[in-house]
Design a protein around this motif. Structure first.
Motif, PDB file in Angstrom:
ATOM      1  N   THR A   1     -17.880 -13.665   7.342  1.00 50.70           N
ATOM      2  CA  THR A   1     -17.786 -14.079   5.855  1.00 50.70           C
ATOM      3  C   THR A   1     -16.102 -14.052   5.662  1.00 50.70           C
ATOM      4  O   THR A   1     -15.952 -14.739   4.872  1.00 50.70           O
ATOM      5  N   ALA A   2     -15.442 -13.082   6.074  1.00 47.23           N
ATOM      6  CA  ALA A   2     -13.920 -12.971   5.573  1.00 47.23           C
ATOM      7  C   ALA A   2     -13.167 -13.687   6.591  1.00 47.23           C
ATOM      8  O   ALA A   2     -11.661 -13.698   6.321  1.00 47.23           O
ATOM      9  N   VAL A   3     -13.455 -14.475   7.833  1.00 42.69           N
ATOM     10  CA  VAL A   3     -12.623 -15.081   8.773  1.00 42.69           C
ATOM     11  C   VAL A   3     -12.064 -16.318   8.100  1.00 42.69           C
ATOM     12  O   VAL A   3     -10.905 -16.431   8.181  1.00 42.69           O
ATOM     13  N   SER A   4     -12.825 -17.166   7.536  1.00 41.80           N
ATOM     14  CA  SER A   4     -12.456 -18.594   6.940  1.00 41.80           C
ATOM     15  C   SER A   4     -13.685 -19.134   6.193  1.00 41.80           C
ATOM     16  O   SER A   4     -14.697 -18.619   6.081  1.00 41.80           O
ATOM     17  N   ARG A   5     -13.268 -20.233   5.453  1.00 39.50           N
ATOM     18  CA  ARG A   5     -14.183 -20.734   4.362  1.00 39.50           C
ATOM     19  C   ARG A   5     -15.390 -21.321   5.454  1.00 39.50           C
ATOM     20  O   ARG A   5     -16.667 -21.035   5.031  1.00 39.50           O
ATOM     21  N   ALA A   6     -15.257 -21.858   6.647  1.00 36.47           N
ATOM     22  CA  ALA A   6     -15.969 -22.713   7.342  1.00 36.47           C
ATOM     23  C   ALA A   6     -17.114 -21.216   8.118  1.00 36.47           C
ATOM     24  O   ALA A   6     -18.034 -21.490   8.108  1.00 36.47           O
ATOM     25  N   PHE A   7     -16.285 -20.336   8.414  1.00 34.58           N
ATOM     26  CA  PHE A   7     -17.152 -18.982   9.005  1.00 34.58           C
ATOM     27  C   PHE A   7     -18.050 -18.557   7.867  1.00 34.58           C
ATOM     28  O   PHE A   7     -18.994 -18.082   7.815  1.00 34.58           O
ATOM     29  N   HIS A   8     -17.399 -18.662   6.615  1.00 38.45           N
ATOM     30  CA  HIS A   8     -18.174 -18.106   5.387  1.00 38.45           C
ATOM     31  C   HIS A   8     -19.529 -18.632   5.149  1.00 38.45           C
ATOM     32  O   HIS A   8     -20.321 -18.305   5.061  1.00 38.45           O
ATOM     33  N   ALA A   9     -19.288 -20.023   5.224  1.00 39.53           N
ATOM     34  CA  ALA A   9     -20.462 -20.927   5.087  1.00 39.53           C
ATOM     35  C   ALA A   9     -21.604 -20.802   6.013  1.00 39.53           C
ATOM     36  O   ALA A   9     -22.709 -20.708   5.801  1.00 39.53           O
ATOM     37  N   ALA A  10     -21.166 -20.779   7.417  1.00 34.70           N
ATOM     38  CA  ALA A  10     -21.920 -20.663   8.200  1.00 34.70           C
ATOM     39  C   ALA A  10     -22.910 -19.335   8.249  1.00 34.70           C
ATOM     40  O   ALA A  10     -23.809 -19.100   8.729  1.00 34.70           O
ATOM     41  N   ALA A  11     -21.874 -18.248   8.058  1.00 27.25           N
ATOM     42  CA  ALA A  11     -22.379 -16.907   7.975  1.00 27.25           C
ATOM     43  C   ALA A  11     -23.403 -16.682   6.842  1.00 27.25           C
ATOM     44  O   ALA A  11     -24.137 -15.498   6.957  1.00 27.25           O
ATOM     45  N   GLU A  12     -23.542 -17.337   5.944  1.00 34.08           N
ATOM     46  CA  GLU A  12     -24.334 -17.329   4.639  1.00 34.08           C
ATOM     47  C   GLU A  12     -25.651 -18.065   4.725  1.00 34.08           C
ATOM     48  O   GLU A  12     -26.522 -17.974   4.154  1.00 34.08           O
ATOM     49  N   SER A  13     -25.866 -18.969   6.076  1.00 38.68           N
ATOM     50  CA  SER A  13     -26.679 -19.729   5.988  1.00 38.68           C
ATOM     51  C   SER A  13     -28.031 -19.106   6.378  1.00 38.68           C
ATOM     52  O   SER A  13     -28.058 -18.005   7.253  1.00 38.68           O
ATOM     53  N   ASP A  14     -29.186 -19.703   5.997  1.00 40.96           N
ATOM     54  CA  ASP A  14     -30.497 -18.996   6.533  1.00 40.96           C
ATOM     55  C   ASP A  14     -30.717 -19.124   7.878  1.00 40.96           C
ATOM     56  O   ASP A  14     -31.676 -18.595   8.312  1.00 40.96           O
ATOM     57  N   THR A  15     -30.083 -20.139   8.622  1.00 42.86           N
ATOM     58  CA  THR A  15     -30.256 -20.221  10.002  1.00 42.86           C
ATOM     59  C   THR A  15     -29.896 -19.240  10.716  1.00 42.86           C
ATOM     60  O   THR A  15     -30.522 -18.625  11.483  1.00 42.86           O
ATOM     61  N   VAL A  16     -29.045 -18.500  10.265  1.00 43.56           N
ATOM     62  CA  VAL A  16     -28.318 -17.273  10.812  1.00 43.56           C
ATOM     63  C   VAL A  16     -29.183 -16.246  10.644  1.00 43.56           C
ATOM     64  O   VAL A  16     -29.569 -15.280  11.564  1.00 43.56           O
ATOM     65  N   TRP A  17     -29.605 -16.018   9.206  1.00 40.40           N
ATOM     66  CA  TRP A  17     -30.156 -14.769   9.021  1.00 40.40           C
ATOM     67  C   TRP A  17     -31.599 -14.616   9.300  1.00 40.40           C
ATOM     68  O   TRP A  17     -32.294 -13.636   9.424  1.00 40.40           O
ATOM     69  N   SER A  18     -32.375 -15.914   9.383  1.00 42.85           N
ATOM     70  CA  SER A  18     -33.622 -15.993   9.905  1.00 42.85           C
ATOM     71  C   SER A  18     -33.772 -15.356  11.238  1.00 42.85           C
ATOM     72  O   SER A  18     -34.705 -15.000  12.000  1.00 42.85           O
ATOM     73  N   ARG A  19     -32.603 -15.432  12.104  1.00 48.40           N
ATOM     74  CA  ARG A  19     -32.602 -14.643  13.369  1.00 48.40           C
ATOM     75  C   ARG A  19     -32.416 -13.507  13.358  1.00 48.40           C
ATOM     76  O   ARG A  19     -32.940 -12.884  14.327  1.00 48.40           O
ATOM     77  N   PHE A  20     -31.645 -12.835  12.498  1.00 47.51           N
ATOM     78  CA  PHE A  20     -31.660 -11.463  12.494  1.00 47.51           C
ATOM     79  C   PHE A  20     -32.736 -10.741  11.750  1.00 47.51           C
ATOM     80  O   PHE A  20     -33.023  -9.773  11.955  1.00 47.51           O
ATOM     81  N   LEU A  21     -33.537 -11.378  10.837  1.00 45.79           N
ATOM     82  CA  LEU A  21     -34.815 -10.927  10.325  1.00 45.79           C
ATOM     83  C   LEU A  21     -35.843 -10.630  11.105  1.00 45.79           C
ATOM     84  O   LEU A  21     -36.059 -11.681  11.933  1.00 45.79           O
ATOM     85  N   PRO A  22     -36.607  -9.576  11.297  1.00 43.29           N
ATOM     86  CA  PRO A  22     -37.538  -9.342  12.287  1.00 43.29           C
ATOM     87  C   PRO A  22     -38.682 -10.311  12.085  1.00 43.29           C
ATOM     88  O   PRO A  22     -39.032 -10.523  10.819  1.00 43.29           O
TER      89      PRO A  22
END
Length: 293
Positions: A33-54
């Motif tokens: 989230t600290a890399v850039s605005r684009a990374f921040h937006a992508a890293a906050e998405s439900d698409t990403v965290w649904s992969r990490f959540l068991p």
């Protein structure tokens, strides 16, 4: 927060950035989230965290997760990583490892199988492990005159995260007590599936700490209770293969009972601590933690 200037990688489509970040780990996603605005937006998405959540979360006790849960998948992940959640039967708690997303568990004294005639005792209100569940406000007292401590517990393998290595840690304290002889009493600890247990020698007396030596290899010191009849500044060579506890807060200690790598499959994972010598301390056992290592 000011974000760094855009770079070529920011020109990638957001869904592609989300896919890339989802292939990493929760810890990497937090840092992304600290890399850039684009990374921040992508890293906050439900698409990403649904992969990490068991996807096989156990059922929680009533009111542990509010009726209106966090509005984002990342918010739910952080909720489960920041504070343990009581499971439905209230004998165990679960918490996610913030770096990996693996499920970690704490077994209360009610989930253990202690020796007969052991008793339940309350723990102090200042005990930092007593949050989340009344059953975690008590511990097992095993007096010296019983044939113990023999502590046993079982966990279904499918509750644990797959392809994850766990350590089993017993949280306990010793009472000022008599001792038998000058040799330190030993116990045998095991953790794992039947026939695949990690077995080691454990001593509950005192605790080990680094001695502050040079060259990055500090000698281990053995700190014995003040009431023990002998003194010992360093761990004697005869105990090189023995695992000693580490000191925690408010007089409590934890000792690692073993390691277990959980792969695919069903079955039961067993944890035990069995005495192997005549000398027996009086032990107060709060519970056992299963953490990733």
């Amino acid at each position: 927060m000011d974000m760094p200037a855009a770079c070529e990688i920011d020109r990638l489509p957001e869904d592609l950035l989300e896919h890339v970040i989802a292939l990493t780990s929760p810890g990497d996603a937090f840092r992304a989230t600290a890399v850039s605005r684009a990374f921040h937006a992508a890293a906050e998405s439900d698409t990403v965290w649904s992969r990490f959540l068991p996807n096989d979360l156990p059922r929680f006790a009533k009111n542990e997760i509010p009726r209106r849960p966090p509005s984002t998948t990342k918010g739910l992940f952080r909720r489960l990583a920041d504070e343990p959640v009581l499971l439905r039967h209230k004998y165990m708690r679960m918490q996610l490892d913030k770096a990996t997303g693996a499920k970690c568990f704490t077994l209360s004294s009610s989930a253990l199988q202690p020796p007969a005639y052991s008793t339940l005792v309350p723990v102090g209100s200042d005990f930092d492990y007593s949050k989340r569940g009344k059953r975690f406000l008590q511990a097992i007292r095993i007096p010296y005159y019983l044939p113990g401590p023999d502590i046993r517990a079982k966990v279904h393998r499918n509750m644990l995260s797959r392809n994850t290595t766990y350590g089993a840690y017993m949280v306990f304290k010793l009472l000022d007590d008599r001792s038998y002889g000058l040799d330190l009493p030993l116990h045998e600890a095991s953790f794992g599936m039947a026939g695949r247990e990690s077995i080691r020698k454990v001593c509950l007396y005192g605790y080990a700490e680094d001695g502050g030596g040079a060259a990055g290899e500090p000698p281990r010191k053995l700190i014995l209770p003040s009431w023990y009849p002998t003194r010992c500044d360093a761990i004697p060579p005869m105990y090189d293969d023995v695992h000693f506890p580490r000191k925690k807060t408010h007089g409590w200690m934890e000792v690692e009972l073993g390691e277990f790598h959980n792969e695919e499959g069903d079955g039961v994972v067993s944890i035990s601590l069995i005495h192997t010598s005549d000398a027996r301390p009086t032990v107060i056992v709060w519970g056992i933690e299963l953490r990733t290592i």
